[in-house]
Design a protein around this motif. Structure first.
Motif, PDB file in Angstrom:
ATOM      1  N   UNK A   1       1.038  -1.224   0.643  1.00 15.45           N
ATOM      2  CA  UNK A   1      -0.053   0.283   0.323  1.00 15.45           C
ATOM      3  C   UNK A   1       1.325   1.235  -0.212  1.00 15.45           C
ATOM      4  N   UNK A   2       0.686   2.395  -0.962  1.00 19.79           N
ATOM      5  CA  UNK A   2       1.616   3.514  -1.189  1.00 19.79           C
ATOM      6  C   UNK A   2       2.184   3.502  -2.148  1.00 19.79           C
TER       7      UNK A   2
ATOM      8  N   UNK B   1      -3.928   2.371  -0.156  1.00 16.63           N
ATOM      9  CA  UNK B   1      -4.119   2.616   0.984  1.00 16.63           C
ATOM     10  C   UNK B   1      -5.760   2.413   1.592  1.00 16.63           C
ATOM     11  N   UNK B   2      -5.535   2.155   3.196  1.00 18.10           N
ATOM     12  CA  UNK B   2      -6.884   2.187   3.295  1.00 18.10           C
ATOM     13  C   UNK B   2      -7.462   3.500   3.349  1.00 18.10           C
ATOM     14  N   UNK B   3      -8.925   2.958   3.024  1.00 14.03           N
ATOM     15  CA  UNK B   3      -9.361   4.235   2.913  1.00 14.03           C
ATOM     16  C   UNK B   3      -9.785   4.858   0.908  1.00 14.03           C
ATOM     17  N   UNK B   4      -9.120   4.175   0.646  1.00 16.29           N
ATOM     18  CA  UNK B   4      -8.331   5.242  -1.132  1.00 16.29           C
ATOM     19  C   UNK B   4      -9.724   4.367  -1.819  1.00 16.29           C
ATOM     20  N   UNK B   5     -10.808   5.546  -2.258  1.00 13.13           N
ATOM     21  CA  UNK B   5     -11.434   4.570  -3.238  1.00 13.13           C
ATOM     22  C   UNK B   5     -11.319   5.109  -4.878  1.00 13.13           C
ATOM     23  N   UNK B   6     -11.565   4.646  -5.914  1.00 14.39           N
ATOM     24  CA  UNK B   6     -11.231   5.441  -7.240  1.00 14.39           C
ATOM     25  C   UNK B   6     -11.808   6.755  -7.607  1.00 14.39           C
ATOM     26  N   UNK B   7     -12.611   6.690  -6.903  1.00 16.13           N
ATOM     27  CA  UNK B   7     -13.409   8.342  -7.343  1.00 16.13           C
ATOM     28  C   UNK B   7     -12.485   9.362  -5.912  1.00 16.13           C
TER      29      UNK B   7
END
Length: 713
Positions: free
Chosen positions: A278-279, A295-301
């Protein structure tokens, strides 16, 4: 005859002292410790908004066709700079409202620009000058069996390619191989070196080596993979030209700056095949795609990243009296240095010459790394209450007769190379002068170029480097001077005082000091600094994790009232020099002893007076045992395992010298071998009791209040 009698008397006296110590070890003394109240440190006062007659307001919501008032602001720094030129008389303040101002090319100041201008943030608002652009529009994919985001990023030329990617103020990591630890060079192929210099043991330039076959892979885009070698006091950045997986042979487009050796540590950077954590990210120029491991919490939007575009944000060429206050400078890019240390002056007939794209860089102190802010032949350029973060090269450099400039109460965080570089032409006396760095917090420097310095000063005079906090660099904290030996030195009268320096080195490189000097500097003072946790490479070059390090030719320097402890080598080291004054310091718990001079010369090396040297089952003077290398007087020595039964020399049982032998060689004059009575040495509280035997012998207690005046967040 008098000298001989003095030696005999000292020797006999020492035997009685030594025997007394052996059979009657001094017990700890119950001291009375004074109450101490730490100095209150206050936050920087950014003042209030007051619109002057000539002032200009800039806002991201403004327009460059506006008149620059609070109600009708301009939009860009470029427009504000041009409008300031129209002011004939008086000072100008350019007020920036909260927001981001992107500088895809540097903001250039020269002699034609208005003098006496301050560019500053509106009170209470965050203003960011950055050198990167936004990237979004991600979709989900899979790479190397791992969930990833991908977006189209056209790379039509080298200028479109970037090496830095940020998520907010966080630098994201390029993928590496291996993921943990390092590989070792199998064969440096020294016989194929592309060039060498006068010192072939160090400076031999190689553009080929062999890796162990199980430490290599058939990289998809080998030309974008870089080899990073960490050895001596240098880290090499060597882009790959070609890889032979059957033999382990790797050829590069940039030669090493120093000689490669068997078992040198190295890693690969920017490897598509190992993109997984991640990252991490990878820019595939063959596919015109950017891959990112979320990373945690990432979305494509919601994923919006910043790609580095600019290496440089500001330049000053002959400009005068321009100041910046309360501005954040962030998120720039970097490229490989086309070094001028050797340039490309290699033999064209050499078989590897055809591969070379970049000249070998200078091997020391990230010397040739470009600066995001470059001040050339300018005066009165000041930065106050500014923040420099995720600058990929050197943050600020002063050069070529710049003078009367200040960096005050600024924060430097996550800097790729040197945080601050003060340079000049080699003339005596130096024409770069009165460049002052005060009350600055410098952390996590050398993130890309690991051999970089917190504050590097090479050819300059009359500078103050005071009340700074410097930490977590892979190499030296403060380096002053750039002249090896006793010839005329353009660096002098540098005040290095009240700095807090810690967590330096961290076991990667060698030959470093929290504070390092070079050359004859009769008016330079190192005073009131607190230094701890300096650690050198633990591998084959495992030497040189020193606290204060006076290197070749350092002479006539005063070192006083410093507290230095917990360094992997010695607390104080002088390579060679003349008549330095080292007095009233505390040197405690060196990993390889407390004190060292490497070279014995005919003249006196230094004066060591009224210091406290304490250790724990190691030696006081490392390998410094021949007669009259230096003059000591009135120092206190104590070992928390051996009591006053201290020794000098080597660490071997039969190679060290006890007190009588050292006294017969002219050392331990008027010495005290007693517990100094620190408040809590085990927990590194070095407050002295009022009845300490060190004080009775002439030691003068000082405040351990080094570091910044401003409280930084």
């Amino acid at each position: 005859m008098n000298m001989i009698m003095a030696r005999i008397t000292a020797f006999v006296t020492a035997i009685f002292i030594w025997l007394g110590i052996i059979f009657n070890p001094a017990p700890p003394v119950d001291g009375i410790f004074p109450d101490t109240v730490p100095t209150q440190k206050t936050a920087f006062d950014e003042g209030e908004f007051v619109m002057g007659d000539n002032d200009i307001v800039v806002s991201p919501e403004g327009d460059d066709s506006n008149d620059g008032t609070l109600e009708s602001p301009l939009r860009t720094p470029e427009a504000a700079k041009e409008k300031a030129k129209s002011v004939a008389d008086g000072s100008v303040t350019v007020w920036f409202r909260e927001g981001t101002y992107t500088l895809l090319s540097p903001l250039d100041f020269d002699v034609s620009d208005k003098s006496d201008v301050t560019y500053r943030s509106y009170p209470g608002e965050t203003v960011e000058f950055l050198g990167s652009k936004e990237i979004s529009g991600f979709s989900e994919t899979t790479i190397n069996g791992v969930r990833a985001f991908v977006t189209d990023v056209p790379v039509d030329s080298d200028s479109d390619y970037f090496r830095s990617l940020f998520k907010g103020r966080e630098r994201l990591s390029r993928s590496t191989y291996p993921k943990e630890g390092m590989f070792k060079i199998a064969d440096p192929k020294t016989d194929e070196a592309i060039a060498g210099t006068h010192a072939p043991d160090f400076f031999t330039y190689s553009a080929v080596f062999y890796a162990h076959k199980d430490n290599i892979m058939d990289f998809a885009n080998a030309g974008d993979v870089e080899v990073k070698v960490m050895h001596f006091w240098c880290d090499e950045h060597m882009p790959i030209h070609s890889v032979d997986v059957s033999t382990g042979r790797i050829e590069t487009t940039k030669p090493s700056a120093m000689k490669l050796r068997v078992d040198d540590n190295f890693i690969y950077e920017n490897v598509k095949e190992t993109l997984s954590l991640p990252g991490e990210w990878y820019l595939d120029r063959a596919e015109d795609k950017l891959y990112y491991i979320p990373e945690e919490g990432d979305t494509v939007e919601n994923t919006v990243l910043r790609a580095g575009v600019s290496e440089q944000l500001l330049t000053f060429n002959g400009a005068e009296n321009v100041s910046f206050q309360g501005i954040d400078f962030t998120c720039t890019d970097w490229d490989h240095i086309d070094g001028t240390h050797t340039g490309k002056a290699f033999d064209p007939s050499h078989p590897l010459y055809k591969n070379i794209k970049y000249g070998a860089a200078h091997p020391q102190a990230a010397y040739e790394t470009p600066a995001a802010i470059l001040i050339t032949g300018a005066s009165g350029i000041n930065f106050t209450d500014c923040r420099f973060e995720n600058i990929s090269n050197t943050a600020i450099k002063f050069e070529k007769a710049s003078k009367d400039c200040n960096i005050t109460s600024c924060m430097f965080n996550e800097i790729g190379a040197n945080a601050i570089f003060i340079d000049g032409d080699f003339v005596v006396p130096a024409t770069t002068k009165n460049i002052n760095v005060k009350d600055c917090h410098i952390g996590y420097y050398g993130r890309i170029y690991n051999n970089a310095i917190g504050i590097l000063l090479t050819h300059a005079i009359d500078c103050d480097l005071t009340n700074n906090e410097i930490h977590d660099g892979w190499y030296t904290g403060i380096s002053v001077g750039w002249n090896w030996g006793y010839s005329a030195n353009s660096t002098n009268n540098i005040n290095i005082s009240d700095n807090l320096i810690y967590n330096i080195g961290n076991g990667w490189l060698s030959d470093m000091g929290a504070i390092y000097t070079l050359g004859v500097q009769p008016d330079t003072v190192i005073s009131g600094n607190v230094i701890y946790n300096v650690g050198c490479d633990e591998g084959q070059y495992g030497y040189g994790g020193w606290g204060i390090y006076l290197d070749e030719g350092s002479s006539f320097i005063t070192v006083e009232n410093n507290l230095v402890y917990d360094c992997s080598s010695q607390l104080f080291h002088q390579h060679y020099g003349e008549d330095n004054m080292v007095r009233n310091n505390i040197f405690a718990f060196g990993g390889d002893g407390q004190f060292r001079i490497t070279r014995n010369e005919e003249h006196n090396s230094l004066f060591l007076e009224n210091n406290i040297l304490v250790g724990e089952n190691n030696i006081m003077y490392w390998n410094t045992t021949d007669k009259d290398w230096f003059q000591d007087n009135g120092n206190l020595y104590w070992d928390y395992k051996k009591g006053g039964n201290v020794s000098s020399g080597d660490s071997g049982l039969f190679e060290n010298l006890k007190i009588p032998s050292m006294m017969s060689n002219g050392y331990y004059n008027n010495a005290v071998f007693e517990n100094p009575v620190f408040k809590d040495a085990e927990n590194r509280d070095f407050t002295l009791a009022t009845n300490s035997p060190a004080i009775a012998n002439g030691f003068v207690p000082f405040e351990y209040d080094a570091g910044t005046i401003t409280l930084f967040e």
